[in-house]
Design a protein around this motif. Structure first.
Motif, PDB file in Angstrom:
ATOM      1  N   CYS A  40       1.308  -1.173  -0.369  1.00 61.23           N
ATOM      2  CA  CYS A  40       0.408  -0.025  -0.007  1.00 61.23           C
ATOM      3  C   CYS A  40       0.874   1.338  -0.076  1.00 61.23           C
ATOM      4  CB  CYS A  40      -0.590  -0.042   0.858  1.00 61.23           C
ATOM      5  SG  CYS A  40      -1.774   1.376   1.166  1.00 61.23           S
ATOM      6  N   CYS A  41       2.263   0.796   0.722  1.00 59.68           N
ATOM      7  CA  CYS A  41       2.578   2.111   0.827  1.00 59.68           C
ATOM      8  C   CYS A  41       3.906   2.404  -0.254  1.00 59.68           C
ATOM      9  CB  CYS A  41       4.074   1.987   2.145  1.00 59.68           C
ATOM     10  SG  CYS A  41       5.062   3.828   2.415  1.00 59.68           S
TER      11      CYS A  41
ATOM     12  N   PRO B  68       1.904   2.699  -6.236  1.00 53.59           N
ATOM     13  CA  PRO B  68       0.924   4.612  -6.840  1.00 53.59           C
ATOM     14  C   PRO B  68      -0.250   3.958  -7.173  1.00 53.59           C
ATOM     15  CG  PRO B  68       2.654   4.092  -8.594  1.00 53.59           C
ATOM     16  CD  PRO B  68       2.688   2.751  -7.798  1.00 53.59           C
ATOM     17  N   ARG B  69      -1.502   3.340  -6.616  1.00 53.39           N
ATOM     18  CA  ARG B  69      -2.469   2.953  -6.773  1.00 53.39           C
ATOM     19  C   ARG B  69      -3.731   3.349  -6.180  1.00 53.39           C
ATOM     20  NH1 ARG B  69      -4.795   0.642 -11.801  1.00 53.39           N
ATOM     21  NH2 ARG B  69      -6.055  -0.907 -10.488  1.00 53.39           N
ATOM     22  N   TRP B  70      -3.559   4.913  -5.667  1.00 50.41           N
ATOM     23  CA  TRP B  70      -4.672   5.580  -4.408  1.00 50.41           C
ATOM     24  C   TRP B  70      -5.444   6.082  -5.103  1.00 50.41           C
ATOM     25  CZ3 TRP B  70      -3.518   5.961   1.200  1.00 50.41           C
ATOM     26  CH2 TRP B  70      -2.550   5.645   1.890  1.00 50.41           C
TER      27      TRP B  70
ATOM     28  N   GLN C  11      -2.611   7.323 -12.613  1.00 49.07           N
ATOM     29  CA  GLN C  11      -2.288   7.005 -11.255  1.00 49.07           C
ATOM     30  C   GLN C  11      -1.950   7.717 -10.484  1.00 49.07           C
ATOM     31  OE1 GLN C  11      -0.823   2.454 -11.988  1.00 49.07           O
ATOM     32  NE2 GLN C  11      -2.281   2.193 -13.525  1.00 49.07           N
TER      33      GLN C  11
ATOM     34  N   GLY D 174      -0.180   7.523  -6.175  1.00 49.38           N
ATOM     35  CA  GLY D 174      -0.111   7.308  -4.723  1.00 49.38           C
ATOM     36  C   GLY D 174       0.615   8.009  -4.514  1.00 49.38           C
TER      37      GLY D 174
ATOM     38  N   CYS E 260      -5.030   0.047  -3.828  1.00 51.33           N
ATOM     39  CA  CYS E 260      -4.263   0.327  -2.935  1.00 51.33           C
ATOM     40  C   CYS E 260      -4.789   1.098  -1.471  1.00 51.33           C
ATOM     41  CB  CYS E 260      -3.098   1.228  -2.943  1.00 51.33           C
ATOM     42  SG  CYS E 260      -1.880   0.675  -3.709  1.00 51.33           S
TER      43      CYS E 260
END
Length: 211
Positions: free
Chosen positions: A24-25, A28-30, A47, A49, A163
């Motif tokens: 998640c950190c 780059p898929r936030w 995308q 992150g 993410c």
């Protein structure tokens, strides 16, 4: 004190939660592009992150750029960076502590110390899970708010990335592992009180004989 089986399950859950937090950190898929309204250009998608933005072409090519400055980022991304990094470090430390003080290892031979180590590890995992959940929930709230805001142009609207869901899953795993440790790793204080009672009785018996 928790059994060896419970400690093995907690270690496995903690490791899975740590892996999910790291993914998640780093990935780059936030925030991903939203193809709604007049935005019908699907040849490329963006995308975003915690560390960089990426543009993915329909051919599979991907170009990424790191953020120019930390100070220009939204407050949720700045806080999410700190919270996810702290969660990774704290959960890693708790897993190492749990592995050393678990019932299925002999790193620590003092049986009275092992429940305390498990309890501290459980509290640390709960804090790590809360940090991850707060970070992804804050970003998800802002994404949904901007998506439903009519003042935001359709080309600027984003949707929840993978993410966000990975972070929720990792946080739940860490919370579950920490909760199990707190329930099954309580120090047993009953034996200490009984031993003290018998020692006092034994010490007072000779005094009564002399009287």
């Amino acid at each position: 004190m928790g059994s060896a089986g419970v400690h093995i399950v907690c270690v496995a859950l903690g490791v899975l939660g740590l892996i999910g937090t790291i993914v998640c950190c780093a990935v780059p898929r936030w925030r991903v592009s939203s193809f709604t309204g007049s935005n019908i250009v699907t040849a490329q998608s963006t995308q975003g992150g915690l560390w960089k933005n990426c543009v993915v072409q329909s051919t599979g090519q991907q170009q990424c750029k790191n953020y120019d400055s930390l100070l220009v980022l939204p407050s949720d991304l700045q806080a999410s960076r700190a919270m996810t990094i702290i969660a990774c470090m704290l959960s890693s430390l708790c897993i190492l502590m749990l592995f050393c003080g678990a019932d299925f290892t002999t790193c620590i031979e003092n049986e009275a110390v092992k429940p305390k180590i498990g309890l501290v590890s459980g509290i640390g995992m709960i804090l790590s899970g809360l940090l991850v959940i707060i970070a992804v929930s804050w970003s998800a709230h802002n994404i949904v708010r901007d998506f439903n805001d009519p003042m935001v142009h359709a080309n600027q609207k984003k949707e929840l990335g993978a993410c966000i869901f990975v972070g929720w899953g990792a946080g739940v795993l860490l919370l579950l592992a920490g909760g199990l440790l707190c329930c099954f790793s309580r120090p047993n204080s009953g034996s200490g009180g009984t031993a003290k009672y018998y020692s006092n009785s034994a010490a007072s018996a000779p005094n009564k004989n002399y009287v």
